[in-house]
Design a protein around this motif. Structure first.
Motif, PDB file in Angstrom:
ATOM      1  N   ALA A   1       0.816  -1.218   0.000  1.00  0.00           N
ATOM      2  CA  ALA A   1       0.000   0.000   0.000  1.00  0.00           C
ATOM      3  C   ALA A   1       0.849   1.268   0.000  1.00  0.00           C
ATOM      4  N   ALA A   2       2.144   1.141  -0.229  1.00  0.00           N
ATOM      5  CA  ALA A   2       3.025   2.313  -0.158  1.00  0.00           C
ATOM      6  C   ALA A   2       2.677   3.387  -1.181  1.00  0.00           C
ATOM      7  N   PHE A   3       2.100   2.990  -2.309  1.00  0.00           N
ATOM      8  CA  PHE A   3       1.686   3.967  -3.318  1.00  0.00           C
ATOM      9  C   PHE A   3       0.189   4.253  -3.263  1.00  0.00           C
ATOM     10  N   GLY A   4      -0.453   3.845  -2.178  1.00  0.00           N
ATOM     11  CA  GLY A   4      -1.897   4.022  -2.072  1.00  0.00           C
ATOM     12  C   GLY A   4      -2.593   3.031  -2.986  1.00  0.00           C
ATOM     13  N   GLN A   5      -3.900   3.180  -3.091  1.00  0.00           N
ATOM     14  CA  GLN A   5      -4.663   2.265  -3.936  1.00  0.00           C
ATOM     15  C   GLN A   5      -5.875   2.977  -4.489  1.00  0.00           C
ATOM     16  N   GLY A   6      -6.382   2.464  -5.616  1.00  0.00           N
ATOM     17  CA  GLY A   6      -7.596   3.011  -6.213  1.00  0.00           C
ATOM     18  C   GLY A   6      -7.457   4.486  -6.539  1.00  0.00           C
ATOM     19  N   LYS A   7      -8.499   5.255  -6.235  1.00  0.00           N
ATOM     20  CA  LYS A   7      -8.456   6.680  -6.555  1.00  0.00           C
ATOM     21  C   LYS A   7      -7.441   7.432  -5.699  1.00  0.00           C
ATOM     22  N   HIS A   8      -6.932   6.788  -4.666  1.00  0.00           N
ATOM     23  CA  HIS A   8      -5.899   7.402  -3.832  1.00  0.00           C
ATOM     24  C   HIS A   8      -4.510   6.892  -4.205  1.00  0.00           C
ATOM     25  N   GLY A   9      -4.381   6.287  -5.387  1.00  0.00           N
ATOM     26  CA  GLY A   9      -3.095   5.771  -5.840  1.00  0.00           C
ATOM     27  C   GLY A   9      -2.155   6.901  -6.252  1.00  0.00           C
ATOM     28  N   CYS A  10      -0.875   6.659  -6.104  1.00  0.00           N
ATOM     29  CA  CYS A  10       0.155   7.639  -6.426  1.00  0.00           C
ATOM     30  C   CYS A  10       0.253   7.845  -7.935  1.00  0.00           C
ATOM     31  N   ILE A  11       0.172   9.090  -8.358  1.00  0.00           N
ATOM     32  CA  ILE A  11       0.233   9.389  -9.788  1.00  0.00           C
ATOM     33  C   ILE A  11       1.651   9.248 -10.351  1.00  0.00           C
ATOM     34  N   ARG A  12       2.640   9.172  -9.471  1.00  0.00           N
ATOM     35  CA  ARG A  12       4.025   9.059  -9.929  1.00  0.00           C
ATOM     36  C   ARG A  12       4.663   7.722  -9.563  1.00  0.00           C
ATOM     37  N   ALA A  13       3.861   6.694  -9.309  1.00  0.00           N
ATOM     38  CA  ALA A  13       4.400   5.404  -8.869  1.00  0.00           C
ATOM     39  C   ALA A  13       5.410   4.826  -9.865  1.00  0.00           C
ATOM     40  N   VAL A  14       5.117   4.924 -11.155  1.00  0.00           N
ATOM     41  CA  VAL A  14       6.033   4.369 -12.168  1.00  0.00           C
ATOM     42  C   VAL A  14       7.369   5.112 -12.123  1.00  0.00           C
ATOM     43  N   LEU A  15       7.310   6.432 -12.060  1.00  0.00           N
ATOM     44  CA  LEU A  15       8.540   7.216 -11.982  1.00  0.00           C
ATOM     45  C   LEU A  15       9.290   6.932 -10.676  1.00  0.00           C
ATOM     46  N   ALA A  16       8.574   6.809  -9.585  1.00  0.00           N
ATOM     47  CA  ALA A  16       9.211   6.520  -8.293  1.00  0.00           C
ATOM     48  C   ALA A  16       9.974   5.200  -8.351  1.00  0.00           C
TER      49      ALA A  16
END
Length: 176
Positions: A116-131
């Motif tokens: 859950a470090a990048f959140g989930q669903g509508k609260h997911g991190c918009i930069r997860a791929v870049l991170a």
């Protein structure tokens, strides 16, 4: 959307992930400094790095989720009042033995590393791929240049807890 809401959204897109990625790199450096067997696994099998990133974030996630209580309530004998703020570490999700066998161990070959470090669903991190890309480059380049390192003898890391757990001081040693 109000002007303030648009401004807030734009700032979130521009700056999201800067402090969390840096903090995660610090957490990973601290972990690897004390685990030569894990460093060796990553040096010997570079394809393992992406899975290792998620495994490390599963157990050692640096972020927390903040919420505001909307009404007075009680949970397990604890009274929460309207407008109280609650901070929950995302890593707690990844430490559930019912979901992750040997949850207290970092296993880079673990099959299920959802976290859950990048959140989930509508609260997911918009930069997860870049991170993930930034963290992968950090680990790969660090281990190429400084394959063996550890925490300096007699020293302790200084960790600051909050919305983002940060390693404020990490005294490392290595041979050049």
């Amino acid at each position: 959307m109000t002007r303030e809401a648009r401004r807030s959204m734009i700032l979130n897109v521009l700056f999201a992930g800067l402090d969390t990625v840096m903090a995660t790199m610090g957490v990973i450096a601290r972990f690897l400094a004390g685990r030569p067997e894990h460093r060796r696994q990553l040096r010997e099998d570079a394809k393992l790095v992406p899975k290792a990133i998620d495994e490390l974030m599963r157990y050692h996630g640096a972020t927390a989720t903040a919420r505001v209580i909307t009404r007075d309530c009680e949970f397990k004998g604890i009274l929460f009042c309207k407008d109280d703020r609650v901070l929950t570490q995302t890593m707690f999700h990844g430490q559930d033995d019912r979901r992750f066998p040997n949850a207290d161990r970092s296993i880079f070959h673990r099959k299920d590393v959802r976290h859950a470090a990048f959140g989930q669903g509508k609260h997911g991190c918009i930069r997860a791929v870049l991170a993930r890309l930034e963290i992968r480059i950090y680990i790969e380049e660090r281990l190429k240049r400084i394959p063996e390192f550890g925490i300096a003898a007699g020293e302790l890391p200084l960790i600051e807890r909050g919305m983002v757990d940060s390693i404020r001081r990490l005294p490392l040693t290595w041979l050049v």
